[in-house]
Design an enzyme around this catalytic site. Structure first.
Site, PDB file in Angstrom:
ATOM      1  N   GLY A 118     -21.104 -17.086 -18.156  1.00 27.91           N
ATOM      2  CA  GLY A 118     -21.701 -16.685 -16.286  1.00 27.91           C
ATOM      3  C   GLY A 118     -22.186 -18.232 -16.385  1.00 27.91           C
ATOM      4  N   THR A 125     -20.886 -20.277 -15.203  1.00 34.07           N
ATOM      5  CA  THR A 125     -19.934 -20.809 -13.899  1.00 34.07           C
ATOM      6  C   THR A 125     -20.633 -20.724 -12.631  1.00 34.07           C
ATOM      7  OG1 THR A 125     -18.181 -19.595 -14.613  1.00 34.07           O
ATOM      8  CG2 THR A 125     -17.964 -21.805 -15.919  1.00 34.07           C
ATOM      9  N   GLU A 149      -8.420  -6.589   4.663  1.00 35.21           N
ATOM     10  CA  GLU A 149      -7.879  -7.902   3.510  1.00 35.21           C
ATOM     11  C   GLU A 149      -7.297  -8.529   4.818  1.00 35.21           C
ATOM     12  OE1 GLU A 149      -5.819  -6.216   1.147  1.00 35.21           O
ATOM     13  OE2 GLU A 149      -7.949  -4.618  -0.165  1.00 35.21           O
ATOM     14  N   PHE A 162     -19.921  -9.661 -13.009  1.00 34.10           N
ATOM     15  CA  PHE A 162     -19.614 -10.050 -14.025  1.00 34.10           C
ATOM     16  C   PHE A 162     -17.872 -10.054 -14.049  1.00 34.10           C
ATOM     17  CE2 PHE A 162     -19.978  -4.901 -12.775  1.00 34.10           C
ATOM     18  CZ  PHE A 162     -19.172  -4.528 -13.335  1.00 34.10           C
ATOM     19  N   PHE A 163     -17.665 -10.543 -14.903  1.00 32.29           N
ATOM     20  CA  PHE A 163     -15.996 -10.946 -15.700  1.00 32.29           C
ATOM     21  C   PHE A 163     -15.517  -9.573 -15.702  1.00 32.29           C
ATOM     22  CE2 PHE A 163     -18.032 -15.209 -16.159  1.00 32.29           C
ATOM     23  CZ  PHE A 163     -17.984 -15.728 -14.687  1.00 32.29           C
ATOM     24  N   TYR A 211       0.821  -1.502  -0.078  1.00 31.56           N
ATOM     25  CA  TYR A 211      -0.397   0.099  -0.172  1.00 31.56           C
ATOM     26  C   TYR A 211       0.702   1.264  -0.299  1.00 31.56           C
ATOM     27  CZ  TYR A 211      -4.968  -2.533   0.143  1.00 31.56           C
ATOM     28  OH  TYR A 211      -5.272  -3.075  -0.481  1.00 31.56           O
ATOM     29  N   PRO A 256     -12.788  -6.373 -14.454  1.00 33.77           N
ATOM     30  CA  PRO A 256     -12.327  -4.991 -13.706  1.00 33.77           C
ATOM     31  C   PRO A 256     -14.238  -4.312 -13.179  1.00 33.77           C
ATOM     32  CG  PRO A 256     -10.407  -5.038 -14.590  1.00 33.77           C
ATOM     33  CD  PRO A 256     -11.459  -5.739 -15.662  1.00 33.77           C
ATOM     34  N   TYR A 304     -14.617 -17.787  -6.425  1.00 33.98           N
ATOM     35  CA  TYR A 304     -13.895 -17.959  -7.650  1.00 33.98           C
ATOM     36  C   TYR A 304     -12.326 -18.029  -7.041  1.00 33.98           C
ATOM     37  CZ  TYR A 304     -12.862 -12.675  -6.275  1.00 33.98           C
ATOM     38  OH  TYR A 304     -11.891 -11.689  -5.851  1.00 33.98           O
TER      39      TYR A 304
HETATM   40  C1  HEM Z   1      -6.994  -4.510  -8.450  1.00 31.51           C
HETATM   41  C2  HEM Z   1      -8.353  -0.468  -6.062  1.00 31.51           C
HETATM   42  C3  HEM Z   1      -4.653  -0.725  -3.756  1.00 31.51           C
HETATM   43  C4  HEM Z   1      -3.496  -4.473  -6.802  1.00 31.51           C
HETATM   44  C5  HEM Z   1      -8.393  -3.457  -8.017  1.00 31.51           C
HETATM   45  C6  HEM Z   1      -9.646  -3.330  -8.755  1.00 31.51           C
HETATM   46  C7  HEM Z   1     -10.091  -1.759  -7.912  1.00 31.51           C
HETATM   47  C8  HEM Z   1      -8.913  -1.280  -6.626  1.00 31.51           C
HETATM   48  C9  HEM Z   1     -11.632  -0.931  -7.761  1.00 31.51           C
HETATM   49  C10 HEM Z   1     -10.907  -3.734  -9.414  1.00 31.51           C
HETATM   50  C11 HEM Z   1     -11.511  -4.947  -8.151  1.00 31.51           C
HETATM   51  C12 HEM Z   1     -12.654  -5.564  -9.143  1.00 31.51           C
HETATM   52  O1  HEM Z   1     -11.972  -6.641 -10.370  1.00 31.51           O
HETATM   53  O2  HEM Z   1     -13.778  -6.186  -9.233  1.00 31.51           O
HETATM   54  C13 HEM Z   1      -7.507  -0.154  -5.037  1.00 31.51           C
HETATM   55  C14 HEM Z   1      -7.371   1.212  -4.289  1.00 31.51           C
HETATM   56  C15 HEM Z   1      -6.211   0.691  -3.317  1.00 31.51           C
HETATM   57  C16 HEM Z   1      -5.669  -1.074  -4.326  1.00 31.51           C
HETATM   58  C17 HEM Z   1      -8.422   2.195  -4.384  1.00 31.51           C
HETATM   59  C18 HEM Z   1      -6.067   1.254  -2.365  1.00 31.51           C
HETATM   60  C19 HEM Z   1      -6.252   2.201  -2.335  1.00 31.51           C
HETATM   61  C20 HEM Z   1      -3.876  -2.093  -4.965  1.00 31.51           C
HETATM   62  C21 HEM Z   1      -1.951  -2.511  -3.833  1.00 31.51           C
HETATM   63  C22 HEM Z   1      -1.987  -3.465  -5.284  1.00 31.51           C
HETATM   64  C23 HEM Z   1      -3.096  -4.058  -5.880  1.00 31.51           C
HETATM   65  C24 HEM Z   1      -1.540  -1.615  -2.949  1.00 31.51           C
HETATM   66  C25 HEM Z   1      -1.011  -4.252  -5.029  1.00 31.51           C
HETATM   67  C26 HEM Z   1      -0.155  -3.990  -5.127  1.00 31.51           C
HETATM   68  C27 HEM Z   1      -4.385  -4.728  -7.477  1.00 31.51           C
HETATM   69  C28 HEM Z   1      -4.616  -6.420  -8.318  1.00 31.51           C
HETATM   70  C29 HEM Z   1      -5.604  -5.945  -8.644  1.00 31.51           C
HETATM   71  C30 HEM Z   1      -6.521  -4.738  -8.739  1.00 31.51           C
HETATM   72  C31 HEM Z   1      -3.300  -7.397  -8.841  1.00 31.51           C
HETATM   73  C32 HEM Z   1      -6.259  -6.891 -10.068  1.00 31.51           C
HETATM   74  C33 HEM Z   1      -6.978  -6.735 -11.401  1.00 31.51           C
HETATM   75  C34 HEM Z   1      -5.983  -6.380 -12.094  1.00 31.51           C
HETATM   76  O3  HEM Z   1      -4.125  -7.426 -12.520  1.00 31.51           O
HETATM   77  O4  HEM Z   1      -5.305  -5.638 -12.941  1.00 31.51           O
HETATM   78  N1  HEM Z   1      -8.126  -2.310  -7.034  1.00 31.51           N
HETATM   79  N2  HEM Z   1      -5.710  -0.713  -5.023  1.00 31.51           N
HETATM   80  N3  HEM Z   1      -3.938  -2.552  -5.626  1.00 31.51           N
HETATM   81  N4  HEM Z   1      -5.850  -4.247  -7.493  1.00 31.51           N
HETATM   82 FE1  HEM Z   1      -6.407  -2.430  -6.327  1.00 31.51          FE
END
Ligand code: HEM
Length: 388
Positions: free
Chosen positions: A272, A274, A137, A378-379, A95, A381, A190
């Site tokens: 969908g 699954t 988390e 839904f699949f 973070y 982000p 999932y």
């Molecule tokens: C996914 C917000 C911090 C890694 C997401 C999504 C949102 C989000 C809105 C999409 C959720 C979905 O797919 O349903 C945030 C916010 C953060 C934060 C507001 C800080 C307050 C972090 C941190 C990491 C991280 C610190 C790790 C370094 C990821 C990853 C995904 C994800 C890997 C999956 C999407 C992908 O692989 O492209 N996050 N996040 N996030 N976030 Fe965060």
């Protein structure tokens, strides 16, 4: 808590974020991966290429700015995002890294308009918002590790069966390599699959719904072969019985409410099906008298997955009905179709492509179904806070 002054400054930057949010997050991701290439082992590279993750983060920040003085409004959305973070192995030490590069990106993209006061306020807000994620988390990590058979991070599994369910969807039956017991999961959840094809520098992670009910000695995922889908093609073409694959523990809050006796309508489009197949099997095995209407829409019979399984279960359930609509010969699911299946007091579980979801959800709302009875996933982000 944030001071009123900080909240006012954050709110005053909402128009800027609306206009520049995507530029900031695009810049941010480039900066983040330049400094921390190891994070490419966590992020979905396809989402990056399509700009989908940029939009998701931009929208979340925008929403957080709007609701920063009513953090309780953010909790449902935080829970869904945190499930995904937990399943990907996002850690609390990530973070501050993300926060640092985000603030630096704001300064670099906004230039002179990013005053010290604005950056200071955002720094404070990021700290508060990220602490909410970290706490949620932390609880999820303890839960997934603490329950019988649960685990933290990724564990090796072996593919023990590979079954073609349709021309496009293949199921993989996965058993833990270390002979451990599997945790109970809620149908609709999932898992994240992690693969590293030999030619790749970084691991690729993808979420796939569990497509069978809990309580077996395997976990089953059912994967649609996507045209340019890196991981789906790898699984379909290269992953075979006996091969090893890494999985994190089940996650997600789109789950069947098994405490309720209300009728259930399952509405799926394409792959969908699954998570809904998992819910359906759960009821067939554990509550087979529950009133269920299983509606499935897909292109044609060749791509209709689980057809035989669903028919066999429906026949064994006294209060279950199956309705299938093939787009090529019968057209898309219409409001009239929905009108025909609405059952009083039913809960609706919906999963499918974006346009399918939009049509079905708005159709149900227009037909007077209360929003709290409509559950969906839904699949890909989530593209706005309203959608999570
Ligand atoms: C996914 C917000 C911090 C890694 C997401 C999504 C949102 C989000 C809105 C999409 C959720 C979905 O797919 O349903 C945030 C916010 C953060 C934060 C507001 C800080 C307050 C972090 C941190 C990491 C991280 C610190 C790790 C370094 C990821 C990853 C995904 C994800 C890997 C999956 C999407 C992908 O692989 O492209 N996050 N996040 N996030 N976030 Fe965060």
């Amino acid at each position: 808590m944030l001071s009123q002054q900080t909240i006012d400054i954050i709110k005053s930057t909402v128009p800027v974020l609306e206009a520049k949010g995507t530029d900031i997050t695009k810049h941010f991701y480039k900066r983040l991966f330049d400094h921390h290439p190891e994070l490419l082992n966590i992020f979905n590279h396809a989402n990056q290429a399509q700009g989908r993750q940029q939009t998701a983060l931009a929208n979340t920040l925008y929403a957080a700015a709007q609701y920063v003085d009513q953090l309780e409004v953010l909790v449902p959305a935080v829970t869904q995002i945190s499930h995904k973070h937990r399943s990907l192995g996002v850690k609390k030490e990530h973070y501050p890294i993300v926060g640092h590069h985000l603030l630096a990106s704001m300064e670099e993209v906004l230039g002179d308009s990013a005053t010290e006061e604005i950056i200071g306020a955002w720094g404070e807000a990021y700290h508060v918002i990220s602490q909410i994620f970290i706490d949620v988390e932390d609880g999820m990590y303890q839960h997934s590790e603490g329950q019988p058979g649960g685990w933290k991070g990724f564990k090796p599994f072996t593919i023990v069966r590979k079954v073609e369910e349709s021309a496009l969807i293949t199921s993989f039956y996965l058993k833990p390599k270390e002979g451990m017991k599997l945790p109970a999961f809620s149908s609709g959840q999932y898992v994240t699959i992690q693969v590293k094809p030999e030619e790749d520098k970084y691991t690729s992670n993808r979420q796939y719904s569990l497509s069978d009910a809990s309580g077996k000695d395997y976990l089953r995922i059912s994967v649609k072969k996507e045209d340019k889908g890196k991981v789906s093609n790898y699984l379909h073409n290269h992953a075979n019985i006996g091969d090893e694959i890494s999985l994190s523990a089940p996650a997600g809050n789109f789950v069947l409410n098994t405490d309720s006796a209300s009728p259930v309508v399952l509405l799926s489009g394409g792959v969908g099906i699954t998570p809904l197949m998992s819910m359906f099997n759960d009821m067939a095995e554990n509550n087979h008298t529950r009133e269920v209407t299983f509606v499935h829409a897909c292109k044609n019979e060749q791509v209709h997955a689980f057809k035989k399984d669903a028919i066999a279960s429906i026949e064994a359930m006294p209060n279950a009905t199956l309705k299938v609509k093939y787009e090529e010969t019968e057209g898309l699911l219409t409001k009239e179709d929905l009108e025909g299946i609405i059952t009083k007091d039913a809960d609706f579980y919906i999963c499918g492509p974006m346009l399918f979801m939009k049509a079905v959800i708005s159709g149900l709302v227009e037909l007077g179904v209360e929003e709290e009875k409509i559950h969906f996933e839904f699949f890909g982000p989530a593209l706005s806070f309203d959608q999570v």
